[in-house]
Write an enzyme that holds these catalytic residues in place. Structure first.
Site, PDB file in Angstrom:
ATOM      1  N   GLU A  69     -49.700 -12.826 -40.456  1.00 60.32           N
ATOM      2  CA  GLU A  69     -50.681 -11.738 -40.422  1.00 60.32           C
ATOM      3  C   GLU A  69     -51.349 -11.543 -41.778  1.00 60.32           C
ATOM      4  OE1 GLU A  69     -50.844  -6.985 -39.164  1.00 60.32           O
ATOM      5  OE2 GLU A  69     -48.918  -8.009 -39.378  1.00 60.32           O
ATOM      6  N   ASP A 109     -56.856   0.564 -41.862  1.00 57.98           N
ATOM      7  CA  ASP A 109     -55.680   1.427 -41.795  1.00 57.98           C
ATOM      8  C   ASP A 109     -55.437   2.270 -43.050  1.00 57.98           C
ATOM      9  OD1 ASP A 109     -55.639   0.026 -39.491  1.00 57.98           O
ATOM     10  OD2 ASP A 109     -53.642  -0.763 -39.668  1.00 57.98           O
TER      11      ASP A 109
END
Length: 811
Positions: A778, A536
């Protein structure tokens, strides 16, 4: 199901040259034309008893508890309940998993991926324990029978204080078949039937409720099985009834020809509720009651205990965890595999694909700006039930590194499902949002997939691991045969996938590659994202051009070529392969250490870096801009204060260690020693909680990419990359692969020193966070180790179990 397949190859699907298969184009745009060879899901290993054993399951990871069959239009069941919001006495309907603090904790404590799972949901004022089990014994319906047990418990130590609980269990037929309401639903004295119906797949079925506790029951029925909006419709029904009678009870009414029924079950804590579905009922026989009794009450308790014991035994067999590990660590390990398997879902629908610029044909079944992929199903694990309850291509390879050690057949089927989604060009959509439930959990801007963009081919990590597992006698004969058959048919698809990468993502210089999809025109992002890389906002060249060279993609391509070369040799040993592609040439090119260093190595920093048109003099500043209506507004926009030039991009982080991870650096090289120095440097990526995604020396360390986009891969600790960096080279590190040097870093020297990396930096922090929050996260904060991002991220964060067990890929 529309497949558009052309069976022009010989049995096995790999004898004809790949080019001959791809020359047969359909009239539809290529981007939505299926790859023309036999599907992996049609292999015999995935049929028969195997297919039936996996028919029913908890394949709805997006809800707190749900059951469905692996068929496009299924009989669907699920649980909702009224929970307390923020501890202030106000109630909220729990249904779809949410990433909020309202629920103290939830997740599977045990799951075997096939016919058993046990989950705990910690509400503010009670605990719900949901258990699922299926049984074929006595059933004539396809897939057999299943049962759900719901234990309602107190949260406090005082078990004598009972609280009220309002549960809502529903059954729906996605085909719209009419359901029949049980005659005594409101009393359940003479009969325990809640609902019944008939379907082509499972025959006549009945759903029964049994409990030794006093229960209050009410119901409502709807004609349309609208699961996405079901909780809203139920709350409207409750609100209307409360305004009429002052009681929070469903209306005990149903629409004509209802295909979904919701049953309100009012109980107190310390209650046990069993709900059983029996299928394949032939006439009026006492056999039905016998089957219901075997799946409720004491027989169900015994069955669940048997499944629990079997789970414990298999956990020990698969992961060989040291007896030195404490109980808290073992609990986290079981939650990791339990949530991974319990997070496997079944999805069906059509991906939305951006219309390629070259497409001049009329768009079939299209809406503005996108085409519809062919209708397809996907059986896959998901990264996070509340935030990412759908298929992600690059995540899935990491998932399967864990799952194949538990059940090789599940891994082969999941990988096969993904490969069957390949189009004629060898492209696979990187994110799968199939069906209304999946669509309801994703922002619209991320739905449409871009056919020029890829995702790291992590499925090849698993395939190469399996090949080497055969060569080291890790599998039983039946498992070896399955892998042989799978690769025999998968080879042509894997070859097309490799070719897609090797042509669409190649750079200007031989042996270079770059991730497509970066926005070269953006004025909002500090550094244009590379979503297709999976990393990302990890900083790349400041000004995207076709001159870029991404070191991580180059290493992925080395892995892909090496894996394809291994498959070629592997199948060639049995004279089962004819191919014109010489993957060894690509392996030789991409393993050329001198060429790698010429393209990506910075001698001053001692690090591997991206290359591109770059300047460090870029920042976000507030500017007055004139809107279309003529009004002034302040916006945070990107400004460049220096001229970019073609150069190495000076950001040390995860990307820098890909040559180390994939073992392209030769043993004994001083550059290898330098990588170990970088990894263990506290001023760069080392921390007491794991390795940082971006070094503290980077100008973009922990910088926002836009006004509202917090740093993601710019410092936070991610478990998949920690696993790759610390474990992939481990066997070689232990056997003297590195240069020994007294007093140096944590990764060097003895096995005990290496263990410090895993246990102190990763395991201890994950366990601590789990103890404090009830979740595996996460990613983890780079300074405090605190869990961040999505909760129940037992996708690749579940790799913590492989770190615990020191399970290394067999490369």
């Amino acid at each position: 199901m529309m497949t558009g397949e052309s069976h022009k190859s010989e049995p096995g699907g790999i004898k004809l040259p790949l080019g001959d298969l791809l020359n047969d184009q359909s009239q539809r745009p290529r981007v939505i034309t299926p790859f023309p060879c036999p599907k992996l899901m049609d292999l015999p290993m995935f049929q028969g008893d195997h297919k039936e054993s996996l028919y029913w399951g908890t394949y709805r990871p997006q809800v707190y508890f749900g059951v469905r069959a692996r068929t496009p239009q299924s009989l669907v069941a699920g649980l909702m309940w009224l929970g307390e919001k923020d501890g202030n006495g106000k109630h909220v309907m729990r249904h779809f998993c949410e990433n909020s603090d309202d629920l103290k904790s939830f997740g599977w404590r045990e799951h075997n991926g096939i016919d058993f799972g046990r989950q705990e949901l910690l509400e503010q004022d009670m605990i719900l324990e949901t258990s699922f089990v299926q049984s074929k014994e006595g059933s004539l319906g396809y897939g057999g029978d299943w049962s759900v047990r719901i234990n309602v418990k107190n949260t406090g130590l005082n078990d004598e204080v009972k609280r009220n609980a309002n549960l809502f269990f529903y059954i729906a037929d996605e085909d719209g078949n009419v359901l029949n309401l049980g005659k005594d639903v409101l009393k359940l004295k003479d009969s325990s039937i809640l609902a019944s119906g008939s379907r082509a797949d499972v025959g006549n079925w009945q759903m029964h409720l049994k409990s030794e506790n006093h229960l209050g029951t009410h119901y409502c029925g709807f004609k349309k099985p609208d699961i996405v909006n079901l909780s809203d419709n139920v709350q409207k029904n409750l609100a209307a009834q409360e305004s009429k009678s002052g009681r929070l009870e469903l209306s005990d009414t149903s629409e004509n020809s209802s295909s979904i029924y919701v049953f309100q079950i009012s109980a107190t804590t310390q209650s046990t509720i069993d709900i059983a579905l029996v299928s394949g009922i032939k006439g009026e026989t006492s056999d039905v009651e016998k089957r219901v009794m075997s799946l409720t009450g004491l027989p169900l308790s015994n069955l669940l205990e048997e499944k629990h014991i079997a789970f414990e035994a298999k956990f020990k067999e698969c992961f060989h965890l040291s007896e030195k590990l404490d109980s808290e660590t073992l609990v986290v390990g079981k939650a990791a595999i339990g949530n991974m398997l319990g997070g496997i879902g079944y999805f069906y629908g059509q991906s939305k694909i951006q219309v390629p610029k070259s497409t001049q044909l009329q768009q079939p079944k299209s809406e503005s700006g996108f085409l519809l992929y062919w209708p397809a199903e996907l059986y896959t694990a998901v990264p996070s039930r509340p935030v990412f309850p759908r298929g992600f291509l690059w995540d899935e390879g990491f998932h399967q590194l864990l799952i194949w050690r538990w059940n090789i057949r599940i891994t082969l089927e999941i990988v096969g499902n993904w490969l069957d989604l390949m189009n004629i060009d060898g492209w696979i959509p990187r994110e799968q949002i199939l069906g209304e439930e999946a669509l309801s959990k994703i922002p619209k801007e991320y739905v449409v997939q871009i056919p020029t963009n890829g995702n790291p081919p992590t499925l090849l990590l698993v395939i190469r691991d399996l090949i080497n597992g055969i060569r080291t006698d890790k599998f039983k004969q039946e498992e070896r045969d399955d892998i042989w058959s799978f690769l025999d048919r998968a080879f042509v698809r894997l070859g097309a996938w490799f070719q897609w990468f090797n042509t669409s993502q190649k750079g200007k210089v031989l042996g270079s590659y770059f991730w497509h999809g970066r926005d070269s025109l953006t004025t909002l992002q500090l550094n244009p994202q590379s979503l297709s890389s999976g990393l990302d906002d990890y900083p790349r060249a400041s000004h995207p051009t076709e001159d870029e060279r991404h070191v991580d993609l180059r290493c992925w391509m080395y892995l892909a070529a090496d894996c394809m070369n291994s498959i070629t040799e592997f199948l060639g040993e049995k004279d089962r392969l004819v191919t014109t592609e010489d993957y060894s040439l690509t392996v030789k090119l991409l393993s050329d250490f001198n060429l790698l260093n010429q393209m990506h190595y910075d001698h001053d920093l001692g690090a591997y870096l991206d290359f591109g048109n770059h300047t460090e003099h870029v920042r976000l500043i507030w500017k007055e801009l004139v809107n279309e209506d003529g009004h002034l507004s302040l916006e945070l926009v990107r400004e460049t204060f220096g001229k970019p030039e073609l150069r190495l991009v000076p950001h040390i982080g995860y990307v820098s260690f890909f040559p180390f991870m994939f073992r392209i650096i030769p043993p004994g090289s001083s550059i290898l020693e330098k990588q170990l120095d970088l990894i263990s440097n506290r001023n760069i990526v080392w921390s007491d909680y794991g390795l940082l995604s971006l070094g503290k020396t980077s100008s973009l360390y922990m910088k926002y990419n836009t006004e509202h986009e917090a740093p993601y891969w710019r410092g936070a600790i991610w478990m998949n990359m920690n696993y790759m960096i610390t474990l992939f080279p481990a066997p070689l590190l232990y056997s003297g692969w590195t240069v020994q040097q007294q007093g140096k870093n944590h990764l060097r020297g003895t096995k005990e020193q290496s263990d410090t990396v895993y246990k102190l930096a990763c395991i201890r922090n994950v366990v601590k966070n789990y103890d404090q929050t009830g979740y595996i996260w996460e990613h983890y904060d780079q300074t405090t180790g605190t869990g961040e991002g999505a909760r129940v991220f037992t996708g690749w964060s579940a790799l913590i179990l492989l770190i615990m067990s020191e399970e290394y890929p067999l490369f």
